[in-house]
Design a protein around this motif. Sequence first.
Motif, PDB file in Angstrom:
ATOM      1  N   SER A 131       0.791  -1.235   0.000  1.00 31.99           N
ATOM      2  CA  SER A 131       0.000   0.000   0.000  1.00 31.99           C
ATOM      3  C   SER A 131       0.822   1.283   0.000  1.00 31.99           C
ATOM      4  O   SER A 131       0.316   2.339  -0.356  1.00 31.99           O
ATOM      5  N   PHE A 132       2.109   1.210   0.375  1.00 33.27           N
ATOM      6  CA  PHE A 132       2.887   2.444   0.459  1.00 33.27           C
ATOM      7  C   PHE A 132       3.350   2.910  -0.910  1.00 33.27           C
ATOM      8  O   PHE A 132       3.861   2.132  -1.714  1.00 33.27           O
ATOM      9  N   LEU A 133       3.160   4.201  -1.185  1.00 37.31           N
ATOM     10  CA  LEU A 133       3.719   4.837  -2.363  1.00 37.31           C
ATOM     11  C   LEU A 133       4.434   6.115  -1.933  1.00 37.31           C
ATOM     12  O   LEU A 133       3.949   6.825  -1.050  1.00 37.31           O
ATOM     13  N   PRO A 134       5.574   6.411  -2.523  1.00 41.42           N
ATOM     14  CA  PRO A 134       6.272   7.658  -2.186  1.00 41.42           C
ATOM     15  C   PRO A 134       5.373   8.868  -2.422  1.00 41.42           C
ATOM     16  O   PRO A 134       4.513   8.856  -3.303  1.00 41.42           O
ATOM     17  N   ARG A 135       5.570   9.917  -1.617  1.00 40.44           N
ATOM     18  CA  ARG A 135       4.726  11.113  -1.723  1.00 40.44           C
ATOM     19  C   ARG A 135       4.958  11.846  -3.038  1.00 40.44           C
ATOM     20  O   ARG A 135       4.033  12.380  -3.634  1.00 40.44           O
ATOM     21  N   ILE A 136       6.199  11.904  -3.499  1.00 42.04           N
ATOM     22  CA  ILE A 136       6.527  12.546  -4.767  1.00 42.04           C
ATOM     23  C   ILE A 136       7.163  11.486  -5.650  1.00 42.04           C
ATOM     24  O   ILE A 136       8.203  10.917  -5.314  1.00 42.04           O
ATOM     25  N   LEU A 137       6.530  11.197  -6.770  1.00 40.83           N
ATOM     26  CA  LEU A 137       7.009  10.114  -7.617  1.00 40.83           C
ATOM     27  C   LEU A 137       7.220  10.623  -9.034  1.00 40.83           C
ATOM     28  O   LEU A 137       6.288  10.775  -9.811  1.00 40.83           O
ATOM     29  N   ASN A 138       8.484  10.930  -9.343  1.00 42.77           N
ATOM     30  CA  ASN A 138       8.858  11.360 -10.681  1.00 42.77           C
ATOM     31  C   ASN A 138       9.202  10.123 -11.499  1.00 42.77           C
ATOM     32  O   ASN A 138       9.993   9.287 -11.072  1.00 42.77           O
ATOM     33  N   ILE A 313      -9.584   0.149   2.181  1.00 48.23           N
ATOM     34  CA  ILE A 313     -10.515   0.601   1.150  1.00 48.23           C
ATOM     35  C   ILE A 313      -9.849   0.466  -0.214  1.00 48.23           C
ATOM     36  O   ILE A 313      -8.727   0.941  -0.412  1.00 48.23           O
ATOM     37  N   VAL A 314     -10.537  -0.187  -1.152  1.00 48.55           N
ATOM     38  CA  VAL A 314      -9.949  -0.480  -2.460  1.00 48.55           C
ATOM     39  C   VAL A 314     -10.901  -0.081  -3.582  1.00 48.55           C
ATOM     40  O   VAL A 314     -12.106   0.079  -3.378  1.00 48.55           O
ATOM     41  N   ARG A 315     -10.321   0.073  -4.765  1.00 43.63           N
ATOM     42  CA  ARG A 315     -11.115   0.285  -5.979  1.00 43.63           C
ATOM     43  C   ARG A 315     -11.040  -0.980  -6.828  1.00 43.63           C
ATOM     44  O   ARG A 315      -9.951  -1.512  -7.064  1.00 43.63           O
ATOM     45  N   LEU A 316     -12.190  -1.458  -7.282  1.00 38.78           N
ATOM     46  CA  LEU A 316     -12.236  -2.659  -8.097  1.00 38.78           C
ATOM     47  C   LEU A 316     -12.166  -2.313  -9.585  1.00 38.78           C
ATOM     48  O   LEU A 316     -12.307  -1.154  -9.979  1.00 38.78           O
ATOM     49  N   ARG A 350     -14.065 -14.058 -10.885  1.00 41.06           N
ATOM     50  CA  ARG A 350     -12.715 -13.958 -11.419  1.00 41.06           C
ATOM     51  C   ARG A 350     -12.559 -12.836 -12.438  1.00 41.06           C
ATOM     52  O   ARG A 350     -11.433 -12.450 -12.768  1.00 41.06           O
ATOM     53  N   ASN A 351     -13.671 -12.322 -12.940  1.00 40.09           N
ATOM     54  CA  ASN A 351     -13.595 -11.223 -13.909  1.00 40.09           C
ATOM     55  C   ASN A 351     -13.253  -9.892 -13.243  1.00 40.09           C
ATOM     56  O   ASN A 351     -12.890  -8.925 -13.922  1.00 40.09           O
ATOM     57  N   LEU A 352     -13.362  -9.834 -11.921  1.00 43.35           N
ATOM     58  CA  LEU A 352     -13.052  -8.614 -11.179  1.00 43.35           C
ATOM     59  C   LEU A 352     -11.728  -8.771 -10.430  1.00 43.35           C
ATOM     60  O   LEU A 352     -11.346  -9.880 -10.061  1.00 43.35           O
ATOM     61  N   PHE A 353     -11.066  -7.652 -10.198  1.00 43.70           N
ATOM     62  CA  PHE A 353      -9.854  -7.656  -9.389  1.00 43.70           C
ATOM     63  C   PHE A 353      -9.667  -6.276  -8.774  1.00 43.70           C
ATOM     64  O   PHE A 353     -10.319  -5.300  -9.176  1.00 43.70           O
ATOM     65  N   ILE A 354      -8.770  -6.179  -7.783  1.00 48.64           N
ATOM     66  CA  ILE A 354      -8.492  -4.917  -7.106  1.00 48.64           C
ATOM     67  C   ILE A 354      -7.528  -4.101  -7.971  1.00 48.64           C
ATOM     68  O   ILE A 354      -6.437  -4.554  -8.294  1.00 48.64           O
ATOM     69  N   VAL A 355      -7.955  -2.904  -8.315  1.00 43.89           N
ATOM     70  CA  VAL A 355      -7.156  -2.020  -9.152  1.00 43.89           C
ATOM     71  C   VAL A 355      -6.167  -1.221  -8.310  1.00 43.89           C
ATOM     72  O   VAL A 355      -4.990  -1.063  -8.678  1.00 43.89           O
ATOM     73  N   GLU A 356      -6.631  -0.694  -7.178  1.00 47.77           N
ATOM     74  CA  GLU A 356      -5.746   0.116  -6.342  1.00 47.77           C
ATOM     75  C   GLU A 356      -6.259   0.171  -4.911  1.00 47.77           C
ATOM     76  O   GLU A 356      -7.437  -0.079  -4.649  1.00 47.77           O
ATOM     77  N   ILE A 357      -5.359   0.470  -4.003  1.00 45.76           N
ATOM     78  CA  ILE A 357      -5.719   0.731  -2.621  1.00 45.76           C
ATOM     79  C   ILE A 357      -5.993   2.218  -2.486  1.00 45.76           C
ATOM     80  O   ILE A 357      -5.146   3.046  -2.814  1.00 45.76           O
ATOM     81  N   VAL A 358      -7.210   2.554  -2.031  1.00 50.30           N
ATOM     82  CA  VAL A 358      -7.619   3.937  -1.909  1.00 50.30           C
ATOM     83  C   VAL A 358      -7.174   4.517  -0.574  1.00 50.30           C
ATOM     84  O   VAL A 358      -6.655   5.623  -0.484  1.00 50.30           O
ATOM     85  N   LYS A 359      -7.358   3.729   0.499  1.00 43.62           N
ATOM     86  CA  LYS A 359      -7.014   4.210   1.834  1.00 43.62           C
ATOM     87  C   LYS A 359      -6.864   3.012   2.765  1.00 43.62           C
ATOM     88  O   LYS A 359      -7.649   2.072   2.719  1.00 43.62           O
ATOM     89  N   GLU A 360      -5.842   3.109   3.633  1.00 44.68           N
ATOM     90  CA  GLU A 360      -5.677   2.058   4.641  1.00 44.68           C
ATOM     91  C   GLU A 360      -6.567   2.334   5.827  1.00 44.68           C
ATOM     92  O   GLU A 360      -6.852   3.488   6.146  1.00 44.68           O
TER      93      GLU A 360
END
Length: 360
Positions: A131-138, A313-316, A350-360
């Motif tokens: 779930s961790f992503l750097p705050r500034i990602l160039n 919290i995730v986005r499908l 199986r046609n659905l999957f988690i796209v991203e984590i919105v909030k821990e």
Amino acid sequence: MAIIPIMDLKPGVKLVKSVYTPMGSLLFHKGKVLLQRDLDILKAFMVETVEVGKLGDKMVQSRENTSSIEPLAQDSSSLVKQSSFAEEYDKLFNMIKSSLPSVEAAGIPIYEIRNQLERLIQYIKDYNPISFLPRILNDYEYMYHNAVLCALSSYKLAEWSGLPKKDWMQVAFAGLFHDIGNVKVDPSILFKPSQLTLEEIREMRDHTKIGYQLLKNVAGINEGVRLAALQHHEKVDGTGYPRGQESNEIHIYSKIVGVVDIFHAMTLNKAYRKGQSPYLVLEQILSESFGKLDPKLVQTFIRKVTEFNNGVIVRLSNDKIGEIVFSNHNEPTRPMVSSENVIINLEKQRNLFIVEIVKE
């Protein structure tokens, strides 16, 4: 305390004993306050009774008024710790970014880097690889973010795998310096958006041998760190590079870094490709790494990074937002997600999957 049949349960009671499925998987931890969606999950798993204790009306009411997709507020000390982790991460990132490009001429400021890495490791409990992503990602700073993230994830995987504690910091160094040889690869190859030619592939693969040579005389690191720079692209079936070594010839540090490097390489944004969903990447690592990566390390990594994600919290892939409510240890990348008062079982859908984590 009372043992209550599921059919008689009401929202707002607190579990005094953890609940398991009939197959033995953990469903809810002791101390959880049951909401209406939790009762539906218990019924879906055909749990017959649970042991509960009644909470005070005020606490029950406050929990029930919480939106099903909003996490409970964190206390100030938790926020401070997370802020401190991000700050120490940025300091190590900037140190690596400034020192690696000139490493051939100026050497590695190993003691300064070690001190900053140790300061960051103090907050390792606040780091979740999934779930961790750097705050500034160039996009063009991928190599330096990948180095720091691989250091942190390698440290965790070493701990999770039962390596002696004396190895954990050295494994972190292995993750931090595994791609150091890329400083001598032509940037036009490193950032090329199209497919590499055979000549370019050969030059790219040389970063492993270059990395080993750059680390050869560095004090404060052991031979496992140097071998990780050389071997992190080796595969346990002998199909990797640069030497085509098999499992018994590959150092454990190299195997650990090989797993986490693939994960971060696929989930981080690059100049020519957007990062993929961490859950989808874990599925790909599990299915495509058979015979390529150390299976125990892969299974340990996937199990641990998905272990405590209930409430996240995730986005499908259908763009719906939901909350992870249950993770099956047999298929940890396909949890149950509660969205719009409906329980979505990704193991079956199986046609659905988690796209991203919105909030821990």
